[in-house]
Design a protein around this motif. Structure first.
Motif, PDB file in Angstrom:
ATOM      1  N   PRO A  90      -9.848  70.301  82.584  1.00 58.62           N
ATOM      2  CA  PRO A  90     -10.497  68.991  82.504  1.00 58.62           C
ATOM      3  C   PRO A  90     -10.768  68.612  81.047  1.00 58.62           C
ATOM      4  O   PRO A  90     -11.290  69.419  80.278  1.00 58.62           O
ATOM      5  N   GLY A  91     -10.377  67.416  80.674  1.00 54.40           N
ATOM      6  CA  GLY A  91     -10.608  66.944  79.311  1.00 54.40           C
ATOM      7  C   GLY A  91      -9.540  67.355  78.305  1.00 54.40           C
ATOM      8  O   GLY A  91      -9.558  66.912  77.165  1.00 54.40           O
ATOM      9  N   ASP A  92      -8.601  68.218  78.718  1.00 52.73           N
ATOM     10  CA  ASP A  92      -7.505  68.623  77.838  1.00 52.73           C
ATOM     11  C   ASP A  92      -6.439  67.530  77.824  1.00 52.73           C
ATOM     12  O   ASP A  92      -6.239  66.838  78.821  1.00 52.73           O
ATOM     13  N   THR A  93      -5.755  67.397  76.690  1.00 54.27           N
ATOM     14  CA  THR A  93      -4.667  66.417  76.589  1.00 54.27           C
ATOM     15  C   THR A  93      -3.448  67.078  75.974  1.00 54.27           C
ATOM     16  O   THR A  93      -3.555  68.050  75.237  1.00 54.27           O
ATOM     17  N   VAL A  94      -2.275  66.506  76.282  1.00 48.13           N
ATOM     18  CA  VAL A  94      -1.021  66.996  75.730  1.00 48.13           C
ATOM     19  C   VAL A  94      -0.279  65.819  75.119  1.00 48.13           C
ATOM     20  O   VAL A  94      -0.195  64.754  75.714  1.00 48.13           O
ATOM     21  N   ALA A  95       0.275  66.040  73.920  1.00 47.60           N
ATOM     22  CA  ALA A  95       1.113  65.031  73.274  1.00 47.60           C
ATOM     23  C   ALA A  95       2.421  65.704  72.896  1.00 47.60           C
ATOM     24  O   ALA A  95       2.435  66.858  72.455  1.00 47.60           O
ATOM     25  N   TYR A  96       3.525  65.001  73.104  1.00 42.84           N
ATOM     26  CA  TYR A  96       4.833  65.529  72.765  1.00 42.84           C
ATOM     27  C   TYR A  96       5.343  64.801  71.533  1.00 42.84           C
ATOM     28  O   TYR A  96       5.342  63.577  71.482  1.00 42.84           O
ATOM     29  N   THR A  97       5.786  65.571  70.538  1.00 40.24           N
ATOM     30  CA  THR A  97       6.320  64.959  69.329  1.00 40.24           C
ATOM     31  C   THR A  97       7.827  64.850  69.452  1.00 40.24           C
ATOM     32  O   THR A  97       8.445  65.495  70.294  1.00 40.24           O
ATOM     33  N   GLY A  98       8.424  64.051  68.593  1.00 39.43           N
ATOM     34  CA  GLY A  98       9.862  63.844  68.629  1.00 39.43           C
ATOM     35  C   GLY A  98      10.671  65.053  68.201  1.00 39.43           C
ATOM     36  O   GLY A  98      11.881  65.061  68.310  1.00 39.43           O
ATOM     37  N   ILE A  99      10.030  66.093  67.740  1.00 37.44           N
ATOM     38  CA  ILE A  99      10.758  67.273  67.276  1.00 37.44           C
ATOM     39  C   ILE A  99      10.697  68.422  68.272  1.00 37.44           C
ATOM     40  O   ILE A  99      10.909  69.565  67.930  1.00 37.44           O
ATOM     41  N   GLY A 100      10.373  68.107  69.533  1.00 40.56           N
ATOM     42  CA  GLY A 100      10.375  69.135  70.569  1.00 40.56           C
ATOM     43  C   GLY A 100       9.148  70.011  70.573  1.00 40.56           C
ATOM     44  O   GLY A 100       9.218  71.176  70.942  1.00 40.56           O
ATOM     45  N   THR A 101       8.027  69.471  70.167  1.00 45.34           N
ATOM     46  CA  THR A 101       6.793  70.228  70.122  1.00 45.34           C
ATOM     47  C   THR A 101       5.758  69.602  71.044  1.00 45.34           C
ATOM     48  O   THR A 101       5.611  68.386  71.087  1.00 45.34           O
ATOM     49  N   ALA A 102       5.063  70.451  71.781  1.00 46.69           N
ATOM     50  CA  ALA A 102       3.951  69.996  72.611  1.00 46.69           C
ATOM     51  C   ALA A 102       2.666  70.422  71.922  1.00 46.69           C
ATOM     52  O   ALA A 102       2.490  71.593  71.593  1.00 46.69           O
ATOM     53  N   VAL A 103       1.794  69.460  71.687  1.00 47.67           N
ATOM     54  CA  VAL A 103       0.507  69.734  71.049  1.00 47.67           C
ATOM     55  C   VAL A 103      -0.574  69.552  72.101  1.00 47.67           C
ATOM     56  O   VAL A 103      -0.771  68.464  72.626  1.00 47.67           O
ATOM     57  N   LEU A 104      -1.256  70.642  72.431  1.00 47.41           N
ATOM     58  CA  LEU A 104      -2.303  70.647  73.439  1.00 47.41           C
ATOM     59  C   LEU A 104      -3.651  70.635  72.737  1.00 47.41           C
ATOM     60  O   LEU A 104      -3.921  71.488  71.896  1.00 47.41           O
ATOM     61  N   THR A 105      -4.463  69.640  73.050  1.00 49.37           N
ATOM     62  CA  THR A 105      -5.809  69.564  72.494  1.00 49.37           C
ATOM     63  C   THR A 105      -6.784  69.846  73.624  1.00 49.37           C
ATOM     64  O   THR A 105      -6.837  69.111  74.616  1.00 49.37           O
ATOM     65  N   ARG A 106      -7.505  70.934  73.477  1.00 43.96           N
ATOM     66  CA  ARG A 106      -8.470  71.338  74.496  1.00 43.96           C
ATOM     67  C   ARG A 106      -9.716  70.460  74.404  1.00 43.96           C
ATOM     68  O   ARG A 106      -9.999  69.882  73.355  1.00 43.96           O
ATOM     69  N   ALA A 107     -10.469  70.376  75.467  1.00 42.54           N
ATOM     70  CA  ALA A 107     -11.698  69.587  75.492  1.00 42.54           C
ATOM     71  C   ALA A 107     -12.679  70.089  74.440  1.00 42.54           C
ATOM     72  O   ALA A 107     -13.499  69.322  73.941  1.00 42.54           O
ATOM     73  N   THR A 108     -12.571  71.349  74.059  1.00 40.82           N
ATOM     74  CA  THR A 108     -13.452  71.943  73.047  1.00 40.82           C
ATOM     75  C   THR A 108     -13.057  71.556  71.631  1.00 40.82           C
ATOM     76  O   THR A 108     -13.757  71.877  70.691  1.00 40.82           O
ATOM     77  N   GLY A 109     -11.889  70.887  71.478  1.00 42.89           N
ATOM     78  CA  GLY A 109     -11.404  70.503  70.157  1.00 42.89           C
ATOM     79  C   GLY A 109     -10.352  71.458  69.604  1.00 42.89           C
ATOM     80  O   GLY A 109      -9.711  71.162  68.596  1.00 42.89           O
TER      81      GLY A 109
END
Length: 124
Positions: A90-109
């Motif tokens: 809950p509260g976590d987000t995922v962003a995909y960059t154009g270079i094939g990387t997934a960046v996961l930001t946890r609710a804790t920062g």
């Protein structure tokens, strides 16, 4: 060709059919899936629909789209040992960059970075 259920999106039915074929070994790990054209003709749908299917399978960690020596850019069944499940809380987000990387930001920062083709995002 599938006997399509009018109550479900066609692309979901095709994706489920391909998942079943992967599980049954029809499409073995590391093997190349038929081309978009062949899949669209085989299922009687547009290539746009097939692209949606492939995007779904890719996001679920079942296939990878890549260029291999001696072959055009193609879709391959991923080998199981390369996929890591990453649980999205809950509260976590995922962003995909154009270079094939997934960046996961946890609710804790806390920020975690993964190769997008090496993980499968699993929600709770």
């Amino acid at each position: 060709m599938l006997d399509f259920d009018p109550e479900r999106a066609i692309w979901r039915q095709i994706a489920d059919d391909i998942r079943r074929k992967i599980a049954a070994g029809v499409y073995a790990a590391g093997s190349r899936l038929p081309s978009e054209t062949d899949l669209s003709q085989g299922y009687g749908v547009s290539r746009t629909t097939v692209r949606t299917v492939i995007a779904s399978l890719k996001s679920n960690g079942l296939v990878v789209v890549e260029q291999r020596p001696g072959h055009p850019r193609s879709t391959y069944v991923r080998t199981v040992d390369r996929v890591e499940d990453v649980i999205l809380g809950p509260g976590d987000t995922v962003a995909y960059t154009g270079i094939g990387t997934a960046v996961l930001t946890r609710a804790t920062g806390e920020v975690e970075t993964y190769g997008a083709d090496e993980i499968r995002i699993v929600g709770r």
